[in-house]
Design an enzyme around this catalytic site. Structure first.
Site, mmCIF file in Angstrom:
data_model
loop_
_atom_site.group_PDB
_atom_site.id
_atom_site.type_symbol
_atom_site.label_atom_id
_atom_site.label_comp_id
_atom_site.label_asym_id
_atom_site.label_seq_id
_atom_site.Cartn_x
_atom_site.Cartn_y
_atom_site.Cartn_z
ATOM 1 N N HIS A 1 -32.294 22.449 5.441
ATOM 2 C CA HIS A 1 -32.455 23.889 5.654
ATOM 3 C C HIS A 1 -31.406 24.710 4.930
ATOM 4 C CE1 HIS A 1 -34.163 27.367 7.411
ATOM 5 N NE2 HIS A 1 -34.598 26.819 8.524
ATOM 6 N N SER A 2 -30.285 24.104 4.564
ATOM 7 C CA SER A 2 -29.252 24.854 3.851
ATOM 8 C C SER A 2 -29.706 25.263 2.452
ATOM 9 C CB SER A 2 -27.971 24.017 3.746
ATOM 10 O OG SER A 2 -28.199 22.833 2.993
#
Length: 525
Positions: free
Chosen positions: A179-180
């Site tokens: 998700h980063s």
């Protein structure tokens, strides 16, 4: 007691590669060295504060995008196309590196060469699986993926190719992305920018455009004009006052949630260790046309309908679970009201505040090496769910519309994002991550609705049958996602099985709620 399976299988939080060397020396190459795609190897970019939160052990979130193909997937074709599409994006061709300098720990993205073979994973599948339980195999494969984290010695994404005929596809591709790398909407837009319409291989997918609901015209003639003018004047005074009041109330509730205000403990509430447990991903496709029928008949939005049928499905499911807990006869569980009064059940909705890059902008980035907006600039919205048994199924939709309209008239997302940045700046990443974790632990679930293409699309020549997106690594025991595609809507659940052992039943309850709502609308037309 913590889940033994989660502790045994899940790796700890991501450990970025640590280095104290300068970027120009990474991989023994000079910064001016370029690969075949004109990428500057060793080029650095700092990891944004929003992305850093996703690398904390208590918030190690991975996005899953599941794509069903109408044909067997040709691995060689995929390998040949990835370098010219997805790998053109800096996040998909960069390593996460920690630079220890002057006693400070800085995280950054560093461009590197990508070996596609390390990211395109094709497992060996027993040929007999197609005649036994292919759907179960795919479900278990994805379940096992959620037991692990991505390897930080390479860029943080993978594509798993399952050439197995299931009940709704000839092959499956599972993209696993940390998700980063970006928010869910941006990541889905990037994947769609790699696709083309099957009817026109040169055309990018088109997405539905937002339309305002049409209010019925009122009044007429001179009196109507005067009445409309006075109404506009009063509305002009009331609108900003209501906006300020809604924002104030939402922020008070948000602050209370970060400290003491918890949701009601229900059979779907997660535990402190749920963040480390694997997730069962189940999905079911329903008719988007049915949802549009309800939307048009009730002058609402697809989002209103999605939230409404989720409320209805959760109410039915919880009523059954409470009945079973009380040892009632399961045959009568659904016919009586077993729900406690005044259940507080809320969802955390993450809102991307950065102007999202469109599919065309991302396609130009990959084809012409142009720049595109990107990153995690996220605000929080706490969305209350109405959990009760109602005689009229349409009341769930009406309540959902009222809730969403109320949240639209608030600056909650903007202020919570600013508060998160302030906490991060003053207290650091550990405290900011702990507060985010507390918000998720004090609420019950996550909810999202993503729009998909209006026409059939294909990726690298493979026509797509369906899309399903979700995530794992969040503290919630339940995440509900809606993903549209042509005339289909896929309901996707990501659940902690130690809390919700019958995910297929819950997914079926939500799908059944759509049928009941549609039948009620048709009956009243």
């Amino acid at each position: 007691m913590e889940s033994e399976e989660g502790v045994r299988w899940r790796k700890p939080g991501l450990r970025p590669i640590e280095t104290d060397i300068k970027s120009r020396e990474i991989h023994g190459r000079d910064e001016e060295t370029r690969n075949n795609n004109d990428v500057v190897l060793g080029e650095e970019e700092p990891v944004s504060p929003g992305s850093r939160v996703f690398h904390e052990p208590n918030f190690n979130v991975h996005v899953l995008a599941i794509m069903g193909s109408k044909y067997k997937i040709q691995i060689d074709i995929a390998k040949a196309n990835l370098p010219n599409t997805l790998l053109k994006h800096p996040r998909f061709s960069s390593l996460l590196v920690v630079d220890e300098k002057d006693g400070r720990r800085n995280m950054k993205w560093v461009r590197t060469e990508v070996d596609v073979d390390n990211h395109l994973i094709v497992p060996d599948i027993d040929p007999n699986m197609e005649t036994t339980s292919p759907d179960e195999y795919v479900e278990n494969y994805i379940y096992n993926l959620t037991k692990t984290s991505l390897d930080t010695s390479k860029p943080l994404w993978e594509a798993h190719v399952l050439n197995l005929k299931t009940s709704d596809a000839e092959g499956i591709v599972v993209f696993r992305i940390h998700h980063s790398l970006g928010d869910g909407t941006s990541l889905m837009s990037l994947l769609l920018a790699c696709t083309r319409q099957t009817g026109d291989p040169t055309a990018l997918p088109t997405l539905p455009s937002a339309k305002r609901r049409n209010d019925k015209a009122k009044g007429g003639g001179g009196r109507g004009f005067i009445r409309s003018y006075s109404q506009c004047f009063l509305w002009g005074l009331w609108w900003p006052l209501r906006l300020l009041w809604n924002t104030f109330v939402d922020l008070v509730v948000f602050m209370a949630t970060t400290s003491f205000l918890k949701d009601t403990d229900t059979p779907i509430s997660g535990h402190s260790w749920s963040v480390r447990n694997p997730r069962r991903i189940v999905y079911k496709t329903v008719s988007l046309d049915d949802m549009k029928l309800v939307k048009n008949a009730m002058n609402m939005t697809i989002n209103d309908v999605a939230l409404g049928i989720t409320q209805a499905g959760l109410s039915k499911y919880l009523n059954r679970r409470y009945g079973e807990i009380r040892n009632d006869d399961q045959g009568t569980t659904e016919k009586q009201n077993n729900l406690p009064k005044n259940i507080r059940l809320r969802s955390v909705v993450l809102i991307n505040l950065r102007p999202a890059a469109g599919i065309q902008e991302l396609a130009n980035m990959m084809e012409k090496n142009t720049e595109a907006k990107w990153g995690n600039w996220i605000g929080y919205v706490l969305l209350p769910f109405d959990i009760c048994l109602r005689d009229d199924p349409l009341d769930y939709i009406r309540k959902a519309k009222a809730t969403i309209d109320r949240k639209k008239h608030s600056l909650e997302a903007l202020f919570t994002s600013s508060m998160a940045k302030l906490v991060l700046k003053i207290f650091g990443i550990k405290i900011a991550s702990a507060i985010s974790h507390k918000i998720f632990c004090n609420t019950t679930m996550a909810f999202s609705n993503l729009v998909g293409p209006l026409e059939e699309i294909g990726i690298y020549g493979h026509s797509m049958e369906y899309l399903a997106s979700t995530s794992y690594g969040q503290p919630h025991a339940l995440m509900v996602n809606f993903q549209s595609y042509i005339n289909k809507m896929t309901i996707v659940l990501s659940v902690d099985e130690s809390v919700i052992p019958d995910a297929h039943q819950l997914c079926g309850d939500i799908a059944e709620s759509l049928k009941l709502v549609k039948d009620s609308v048709v009956e009243k037309l």
